[in-house]
Design an enzyme around this catalytic site. Structure first.
Site, mmCIF file in Angstrom:
data_model
loop_
_atom_site.group_PDB
_atom_site.id
_atom_site.type_symbol
_atom_site.label_atom_id
_atom_site.label_comp_id
_atom_site.label_asym_id
_atom_site.label_seq_id
_atom_site.Cartn_x
_atom_site.Cartn_y
_atom_site.Cartn_z
ATOM 1 N N HIS A 37 0.827 -1.213 0.000
ATOM 2 C CA HIS A 37 0.000 0.000 0.000
ATOM 3 C C HIS A 37 0.860 1.263 0.000
ATOM 4 O O HIS A 37 0.441 2.312 0.489
ATOM 5 C CB HIS A 37 -1.007 -0.002 1.168
ATOM 6 C CG HIS A 37 -2.119 -0.980 0.951
ATOM 7 N ND1 HIS A 37 -3.360 -0.622 0.481
ATOM 8 C CD2 HIS A 37 -2.151 -2.335 1.101
ATOM 9 C CE1 HIS A 37 -4.125 -1.713 0.378
ATOM 10 N NE2 HIS A 37 -3.406 -2.757 0.739
ATOM 11 N N THR A 38 2.046 1.130 -0.522
ATOM 12 C CA THR A 38 2.919 2.293 -0.692
ATOM 13 C C THR A 38 2.867 2.813 -2.127
ATOM 14 O O THR A 38 3.175 3.973 -2.369
ATOM 15 C CB THR A 38 4.377 1.928 -0.353
ATOM 16 O OG1 THR A 38 4.676 0.682 -0.982
ATOM 17 C CG2 THR A 38 4.569 1.786 1.156
ATOM 18 N N GLY A 125 -7.776 -14.666 -7.692
ATOM 19 C CA GLY A 125 -8.303 -14.349 -6.364
ATOM 20 C C GLY A 125 -7.374 -14.708 -5.218
ATOM 21 O O GLY A 125 -7.777 -14.702 -4.061
ATOM 22 N N GLY A 127 -4.409 -13.060 -4.797
ATOM 23 C CA GLY A 127 -3.530 -11.926 -4.538
ATOM 24 C C GLY A 127 -2.175 -12.062 -5.216
ATOM 25 O O GLY A 127 -1.211 -11.446 -4.792
ATOM 26 N N LEU A 128 -2.096 -12.876 -6.274
ATOM 27 C CA LEU A 128 -0.817 -13.016 -6.992
ATOM 28 C C LEU A 128 -0.872 -12.270 -8.329
ATOM 29 O O LEU A 128 -0.064 -12.499 -9.214
ATOM 30 C CB LEU A 128 -0.480 -14.495 -7.209
ATOM 31 C CG LEU A 128 -0.292 -15.310 -5.918
ATOM 32 C CD1 LEU A 128 0.000 -16.781 -6.237
ATOM 33 C CD2 LEU A 128 0.846 -14.738 -5.061
ATOM 34 N N GLU A 163 -6.916 -1.071 -15.797
ATOM 35 C CA GLU A 163 -7.489 -1.578 -14.549
ATOM 36 C C GLU A 163 -8.229 -0.467 -13.787
ATOM 37 O O GLU A 163 -9.316 -0.675 -13.257
ATOM 38 C CB GLU A 163 -6.375 -2.180 -13.692
ATOM 39 C CG GLU A 163 -6.889 -2.810 -12.436
ATOM 40 C CD GLU A 163 -6.157 -4.082 -12.053
ATOM 41 O OE1 GLU A 163 -5.340 -4.593 -12.850
ATOM 42 O OE2 GLU A 163 -6.414 -4.570 -10.949
ATOM 43 N N ASP A 175 1.881 -3.812 -9.577
ATOM 44 C CA ASP A 175 1.707 -5.132 -10.196
ATOM 45 C C ASP A 175 2.056 -5.099 -11.685
ATOM 46 O O ASP A 175 2.768 -5.960 -12.198
ATOM 47 C CB ASP A 175 0.257 -5.614 -10.016
ATOM 48 C CG ASP A 175 -0.151 -5.647 -8.551
ATOM 49 O OD1 ASP A 175 0.745 -5.654 -7.687
ATOM 50 O OD2 ASP A 175 -1.361 -5.630 -8.285
ATOM 51 N N TYR A 227 -9.995 -1.675 0.119
ATOM 52 C CA TYR A 227 -8.806 -1.143 -0.573
ATOM 53 C C TYR A 227 -9.042 0.325 -0.932
ATOM 54 O O TYR A 227 -8.216 1.198 -0.660
ATOM 55 C CB TYR A 227 -8.526 -1.970 -1.840
ATOM 56 C CG TYR A 227 -7.280 -1.555 -2.593
ATOM 57 C CD1 TYR A 227 -6.073 -2.228 -2.401
ATOM 58 C CD2 TYR A 227 -7.293 -0.480 -3.487
ATOM 59 C CE1 TYR A 227 -4.928 -1.847 -3.086
ATOM 60 C CE2 TYR A 227 -6.155 -0.084 -4.168
ATOM 61 C CZ TYR A 227 -4.977 -0.780 -3.966
ATOM 62 O OH TYR A 227 -3.842 -0.397 -4.643
HETATM 63 C C1 GLA Z 1 -2.811 -4.578 -4.949
HETATM 64 C C2 GLA Z 1 -2.701 -3.429 -5.938
HETATM 65 C C3 GLA Z 1 -1.310 -2.794 -5.917
HETATM 66 C C4 GLA Z 1 -0.873 -2.466 -4.505
HETATM 67 C C5 GLA Z 1 -1.124 -3.639 -3.568
HETATM 68 C C6 GLA Z 1 -0.859 -3.284 -2.130
HETATM 69 O O1 GLA Z 1 -1.991 -5.617 -5.357
HETATM 70 O O2 GLA Z 1 -2.980 -3.881 -7.243
HETATM 71 O O3 GLA Z 1 -1.288 -1.669 -6.746
HETATM 72 O O4 GLA Z 1 -1.513 -1.314 -4.041
HETATM 73 O O5 GLA Z 1 -2.436 -4.142 -3.651
HETATM 74 O O6 GLA Z 1 0.494 -3.032 -1.932
#
Ligand code: GLA
Length: 386
Positions: A37-38, A125, A127-128, A163, A175, A227
């Site tokens: 979340h940076t 789903g 988180g990858l 996105e 990402d 989020y």
């Molecule tokens: C998701 C988002 C990224 C990032 C992360 C948290 O993966 O797609 O842009 O904000 O969460 O670090």
């Protein structure tokens, strides 16, 4: 060709279109070593690309029409320029494809019509970043098929726009950057403000280490809304503090900044972001000095910050982190956006199985659905397959 997943894309293409694809493009999933979340706070991240890949088999099609089949779904999705030009008209998984067409067209490029077939080993789903993998593979395919003049350093922003603006998910640039720019044996140190990158050697094999990735299997609990709420709260705090983004709050100015905020929740959100940026810089410094094991406490501190200050973890995730640490991991943390997804643990390579077993036992004790585990080595970003 990269084994089964490319073969599945080819097979899907042949069955669906009764023709041969003109080529195959592959893009990886990712984990983030540290820096959560940076990215949307203009800060620092340190992700790496995974060997798990999404493959797009594609060939030119009729002008300004796109047909996409994915193994997620029996029925292909077909759309034309009108649907591509109006964010939201195509939904579900195909929105990531239409979003890329939209972003390329919005950048003034003449996107070729195409037929595409998509197969993927990146779990959806978990988180990858299965979505960034689709975006990058489709983008690479369309750029090549159309001979578009679009240097790869512009791909991450375009995929992010797909996105953010077509799909409607307010994610940052991490990402898409790592699935495009990742390199085998390296973690990608990215400054999300300038988009400057440095490839940091992260040779786990040579160090006798492994990154164990534990898919928590936790059901996503309101992840999208939470989020977006975290992002809004960071943006509001930056405005209150009179800075462009929380990146501009220096570590040694944190206490003074916190004193200017009047609610405790916002103070904790800001503290997470500012301390997390510093942990990324500290991790990079240790990796540069080849002191990989010593990064463990930073990973664990990152987790505590996400759990207590940013409040984005869930019981399955915390259980996995605690069990991994108790079984001897050097450090462990949730990776990705939160509210489920994966945990990563830095472990001695020969201890990976033992740590995975300890997490599985802790899960069984708590009555959670058994986790999935894999060990992850940094892999390359998007490529056209030979
Ligand atoms: C998701 C988002 C990224 C990032 C992360 C948290 O993966 O797609 O842009 O904000 O969460 O670090």
């Amino acid at each position: 060709m990269s084994g089964d997943v490319a073969a599945r894309a080819t097979e899907g293409f042949r069955q669906r279109y009764a023709a041969e694809p003109a080529g195959h493009w592959a893009a990886p999933g990712r984990v983030n070593l540290i820096g959560e979340h940076t990215d949307y706070n203009d800060g620092f991240v340190l992700p790496f690309a995974l060997p798990l890949r999404t493959v797009v088999a594609a060939a030119p099609g009729p002008d300004a029409r796109w047909t996409v089949w994915s193994e997620l779904d029996d029925a292909p999705v077909e759309f034309g320029a009108a649907e591509a030009d109006e964010p939201g008209r195509v939904d579900g998984w195909a929105a990531y494809v239409a979003g890329v067409v939209w972003a390329l067209r919005a950048a003034g490029l003449d996107v070729p019509g195409a037929r595409l077939a998509i197969a993927s080993d990146v779990p959806v789903g978990s988180g990858l970043s299965s979505s960034a993998a689709i975006e990058a593979a489709v983008l690479a395919a369309l750029v090549d098929l159309g001979g578009l003049d679009l240097p790869a350093d512009r791909w991450p922003r375009l995929a992010q726009r797909a996105e953010n603006e077509y799909v409607g998910a307010p994610t940052g640039i991490m990402d898409q950057s790592v699935v495009v720019r990742g390199r085998a044996g390296h973690a990608l140190f990215l400054d999300c403000r300038t988009e400057e990158v440095e490839q940091i050697p992260f040779d786990l094999d040579a160090a006798g280490l492994a990154v164990l990735v534990i898919d928590s299997r936790a059901p996503h609990r309101h992840a999208d809304g939470e989020y977006a709420a975290r992002r809004r709260s960071c943006e509001r705090a930056a405005a209150t503090l009179g800075v462009t983004a929380l990146r501009d709050v220096p570590t040694d100015g944190l206490d003074a900044a916190l004193a200017r905020l009047d609610d405790d929740e916002t103070r904790r959100r800001v503290r997470h972001v500012v301390t997390e940026n510093q942990r990324v810089l500290d991790t990079v410094a240790l990796l540069r000095a080849d002191r990989v094991r010593e990064t463990g406490p930073l990973l664990t501190a990152s987790h505590a910050s996400m759990r207590d200050d940013f409040e984005i973890t869930v019981p399955e995730i915390d259980t996995a982190v605690e069990a991994a640490l108790a079984a001897g991991a050097y450090g462990a943390r949730m990776t990705g956006g939160g509210f489920g997804g994966c945990v990563l643990a830095l472990v001695d390579a020969d201890a990976a199985e033992k740590v995975a077993a300890a997490v599985t036992t802790a899960y069984a004790d708590r009555g959670f659905t058994a986790p999935h585990t894999l060990t992850a080595l940094p892999a390359p970003g998007v490529t056209r397959l030979p």
